[in-house]
Scaffold this active site. Structure first.
Site, PDB file in Angstrom:
ATOM      1  N   ASP A   1      89.934  30.865 -14.508  1.00  0.00           N
ATOM      2  CA  ASP A   1      88.653  30.690 -14.796  1.00  0.00           C
ATOM      3  C   ASP A   1      87.911  29.582 -13.709  1.00  0.00           C
ATOM      4  O   ASP A   1      88.566  29.501 -12.946  1.00  0.00           O
ATOM      5  CB  ASP A   1      88.652  29.733 -16.203  1.00  0.00           C
ATOM      6  CG  ASP A   1      87.195  30.236 -17.213  1.00  0.00           C
ATOM      7  OD1 ASP A   1      86.273  29.922 -16.363  1.00  0.00           O
ATOM      8  OD2 ASP A   1      87.381  30.666 -18.395  1.00  0.00           O
TER       9      ASP A   1
ATOM     10  N   HIS B   1      80.809  40.972 -21.916  1.00  0.00           N
ATOM     11  CA  HIS B   1      79.473  41.143 -22.660  1.00  0.00           C
ATOM     12  C   HIS B   1      78.563  39.973 -22.335  1.00  0.00           C
ATOM     13  O   HIS B   1      77.461  40.061 -22.746  1.00  0.00           O
ATOM     14  CB  HIS B   1      79.829  41.041 -24.169  1.00  0.00           C
ATOM     15  CG  HIS B   1      80.082  39.780 -24.616  1.00  0.00           C
ATOM     16  ND1 HIS B   1      80.206  39.603 -26.041  1.00  0.00           N
ATOM     17  CD2 HIS B   1      80.501  38.519 -24.010  1.00  0.00           C
ATOM     18  CE1 HIS B   1      80.653  38.395 -26.295  1.00  0.00           C
ATOM     19  NE2 HIS B   1      80.866  37.589 -24.887  1.00  0.00           N
TER      20      HIS B   1
END
Length: 324
Positions: free
Chosen positions: A192, A230
């Site tokens: 991340d 998304h």
């Protein structure tokens, strides 16, 4: 807002601590305040009882109304293994609510609602604001635990042949640590942004790597992404998928996507929530949206021509994508 109030006041925890039904004054005595307003509290409880968050019982002998937890309010408890309290607090925080007020402006002129509200996108805002970063990480971690139960139950065999697995956008490592715990043969990599990794705790069998998925992704047998694609528009998704394809070590490897698939004629328990997620992408993401199966197929065909969609008893689906 009443639900947010209940979580902030720890009303479910107060009732739970008594191990049984309690009256309104007992709830009030557990609130962290020297003089809670009983009338306001009664109105909040009345609304939440109506929504079946709590239940109430009025004794036939004319005694005081007593309140109990329901299966719903147990999800609002703090300091338990499975809780949605951090998600309720995050989704109803003024920082997160503000972009919703810009949807009509986005319809009129395009653009990103979060940027209109805060002059930067959500990821920049999190990197500059440690309090918001923690709010997001805590909410993601709590839902990860819940979704992970469905994934491990429905997709357990899917991890059996994997030696190394990168969780792209893995937050503080909650998801990949659960996978490694259930499949100890896997070498887990939590990947991340650096400011997210900086707050990640140690997890056995998991290494934390900071970086940018638009630049490069650590190599592994398989790539895992939960609620990542998304968040981004088509062009950005293609960049991420290309880097995923480069990072998969073998042609027999795979990409495991945990995300929503919109179904036009389905009416299961989570359909309404999936539609709300699509609106949430308008409010919070950088051009992201929820996709139908046809749209997923179009996204994947460049680097992952083969795919299989598995429906699980949760909001997202599991999409396996293969480079061959």
């Amino acid at each position: 807002m009443a639900l947010k109030c209940a979580v902030e006041l720890r009303l479910a925890d107060i009732i739970h601590s008594h191990n049984g039904p309690i009256i309104l004054h007992q709830i009030a005595s557990g609130i962290d305040s020297p003089s809670p307003d009983i009338l306001y509290l009664s109105r909040i409880m009345r609304s939440l009882v109506r929504k079946k968050i709590f239940s109430e019982h009025c004794p036939t002998d004319g005694g005081e109304t007593i309140y109990e937890l329901t299966h719903v309010s147990r999800w609002l408890l703090h300091d338990v293994e499975l809780s949605l309290a951090p998600m309720v607090l995050m989704q109803n925080h003024p920082w997160v609510v503000a972009p919703w007020y810009y949807l009509s402006q986005c319809v009129k002129e395009g653009g990103i609602a979060f940027k209109k509200a805060h002059a930067c996108d959500v990821w920049e805002f999190a990197s500059q604001n440690p309090e918001f970063n923690k709010l997001v990480n805590d909410s993601m971690a709590c839902t990860t635990k819940i979704v992970m139960m469905a994934i491990l139950a429905e997709y357990k065999a899917g991890f059996d042949c994997i030696g190394s697995l990168v969780d792209v956008g893995g937050g503080t490592g909650g998801m990949i640590s659960e996978i490694v715990r259930s499949h100890p043969q896997i070498r887990g990599i939590d990947f991340d942004l650096p400011h997210v990794i900086a707050t990640a705790p140690l997890h056995e069998g998991v290494s934390h790597v900071g970086g940018n998925m638009f630049e490069a992704i650590p190599c592994a047998d398989a790539i895992f992404m939960k609620f990542v694609l998304h968040d981004w528009d088509h062009e950005d998704c293609i960049k991420i998928l290309r880097n995923c394809r480069k990072a998969i070590l073998e042609k027999t490897g795979k990409l495991i996507i945990v995300d929503i698939v919109l179904e036009k004629d389905s009416h299961d328990l989570f359909d309404d929530t999936r539609m709300v997620f699509d609106l949430m992408m308008m409010a919070h993401s950088s051009g992201g949206k929820e996709l139908t199966e046809l749209e997923w197929k179009e996204f994947l065909k460049g680097g992952f021509p083969g795919y299989k969609i598995t429906k699980i008893p949760a909001i997202p689906f599991i999409i396996e994508a293969y480079p061959m």
